[in-house]
Design a protein around this motif. Structure first.
Motif, PDB file in Angstrom:
ATOM      1  N   PRO A  54      -9.369 -15.379  -2.386  1.00 13.25           N
ATOM      2  CA  PRO A  54     -10.368 -14.392  -2.816  1.00 13.25           C
ATOM      3  C   PRO A  54     -10.774 -14.586  -4.273  1.00 13.25           C
ATOM      4  CG  PRO A  54      -8.198 -13.403  -2.895  1.00 13.25           C
ATOM      5  CD  PRO A  54      -8.023 -14.803  -2.352  1.00 13.25           C
ATOM      6  N   ILE A  55     -10.145 -15.522  -4.971  1.00 15.76           N
ATOM      7  CA  ILE A  55     -10.328 -15.664  -6.413  1.00 15.76           C
ATOM      8  C   ILE A  55     -11.788 -15.866  -6.836  1.00 15.76           C
ATOM      9  CG2 ILE A  55      -9.631 -16.996  -8.466  1.00 15.76           C
ATOM     10  CD1 ILE A  55      -7.451 -15.145  -7.118  1.00 15.76           C
ATOM     11  N   PRO A  56     -12.610 -16.665  -6.150  1.00 17.33           N
ATOM     12  CA  PRO A  56     -13.987 -16.826  -6.628  1.00 17.33           C
ATOM     13  C   PRO A  56     -14.760 -15.507  -6.723  1.00 17.33           C
ATOM     14  CG  PRO A  56     -13.480 -18.499  -5.011  1.00 17.33           C
ATOM     15  CD  PRO A  56     -12.329 -17.536  -5.005  1.00 17.33           C
ATOM     16  N   ARG A  57     -14.444 -14.539  -5.884  1.00 14.82           N
ATOM     17  CA  ARG A  57     -15.178 -13.270  -5.883  1.00 14.82           C
ATOM     18  C   ARG A  57     -14.455 -12.147  -6.608  1.00 14.82           C
ATOM     19  NH1 ARG A  57     -16.153 -15.756  -1.485  1.00 14.82           N
ATOM     20  NH2 ARG A  57     -14.644 -14.847  -0.098  1.00 14.82           N
ATOM     21  N   VAL A  90      -5.233  -8.979 -13.474  1.00 13.96           N
ATOM     22  CA  VAL A  90      -4.759  -8.528 -12.164  1.00 13.96           C
ATOM     23  C   VAL A  90      -4.028  -9.669 -11.467  1.00 13.96           C
ATOM     24  CG1 VAL A  90      -6.611  -6.819 -11.879  1.00 13.96           C
ATOM     25  CG2 VAL A  90      -6.875  -9.100 -10.903  1.00 13.96           C
ATOM     26  N   ALA A  91      -3.096  -9.293 -10.609  1.00 13.20           N
ATOM     27  CA  ALA A  91      -2.429 -10.246  -9.731  1.00 13.20           C
ATOM     28  C   ALA A  91      -2.917  -9.947  -8.320  1.00 13.20           C
ATOM     29  CB  ALA A  91      -0.915 -10.084  -9.817  1.00 13.20           C
ATOM     30  N   ALA A  92      -3.381 -10.986  -7.641  1.00 12.86           N
ATOM     31  CA  ALA A  92      -3.910 -10.808  -6.284  1.00 12.86           C
ATOM     32  C   ALA A  92      -3.042 -11.580  -5.301  1.00 12.86           C
ATOM     33  CB  ALA A  92      -5.351 -11.298  -6.207  1.00 12.86           C
ATOM     34  N   SER A 121      -6.936  -6.893  -2.352  1.00 14.79           N
ATOM     35  CA  SER A 121      -5.896  -7.902  -2.525  1.00 14.79           C
ATOM     36  C   SER A 121      -5.110  -7.761  -3.823  1.00 14.79           C
ATOM     37  CB  SER A 121      -6.518  -9.295  -2.453  1.00 14.79           C
ATOM     38  OG  SER A 121      -7.439  -9.460  -3.506  1.00 14.79           O
ATOM     39  N   VAL A 122      -5.468  -6.813  -4.683  1.00 11.92           N
ATOM     40  CA  VAL A 122      -4.772  -6.660  -5.965  1.00 11.92           C
ATOM     41  C   VAL A 122      -3.410  -6.011  -5.758  1.00 11.92           C
ATOM     42  CG1 VAL A 122      -4.847  -5.518  -8.228  1.00 11.92           C
ATOM     43  CG2 VAL A 122      -6.892  -6.613  -7.305  1.00 11.92           C
TER      44      VAL A 122
END
Length: 157
Positions: free
Chosen positions: A114-117, A80-82, A29-30
């Protein structure tokens, strides 16, 4: 990332920041990687962007701990930007195998973010790149980085 030793990386083909960016961009997702002040340097003058050195080392860290492809010993500053998860409950437009427009609606449980992981995944990727560069340096100079030699082997030298 704190505690990265100075001297990891190469000035041309195996730049540390290039390897870090490649590893982080390989995460699904990055969509962007920023090192140090990153895109903020485009708004700075050259005199503002330099990381001056004093008796105690670097006095600021706009470079993010890497200068000329080589780690400085300062903290590595990476962001990073996701992208958001595209699997949403709303109906979306797409095409079928015959390229005809169809509507698609995802059903079932999907993560909203997806941020928590992703933080743990990014930290692991950075650790792998640093370990790789440490091993490369060790291969080039066997006397370097004695910190990883087990205690019982140190007495053999």
């Amino acid at each position: 990332m704190r505690g990265c030793p100075a001297g990891l990386g190469e000035p041309v083909f195996d730049k540390l920041e290039a390897d870090l960016a490649k590893a982080l961009m390989s995460i699904g997702s990055v969509r962007g990687v920023e090192i140090g002040t990153g895109f903020g340097v485009a708004r700075m003058h050259g005199s503002e962007c330099n990381d001056p050195m004093g008796p105690g080392g670097f006095e600021k860290n706009d470079a993010g701990g890497i200068l000329g492809g080589i780690s400085t010993g300062a903290d590595l500053l990476l962001r990073v930007a996701a992208k958001p998860v595209p699997s949403i409950y709303l109906e979306q437009r797409t095409v079928d195998s015959a390229m005809k427009p169809v509507a698609l609606q995802i059903k079932g449980r999907h993560d909203v973010s997806p941020i928590p992981r992703i933080n743990s995944v990014c930290e692991a990727m950075v650790a792998m790149v640093l370990a790789d560069h440490l091993l490369r340096q060790k291969a080039l100079d066997p006397s370097s980085h004695q910190w990883w030699v087990p205690e019982h082997r140190k007495s053999e030298k």
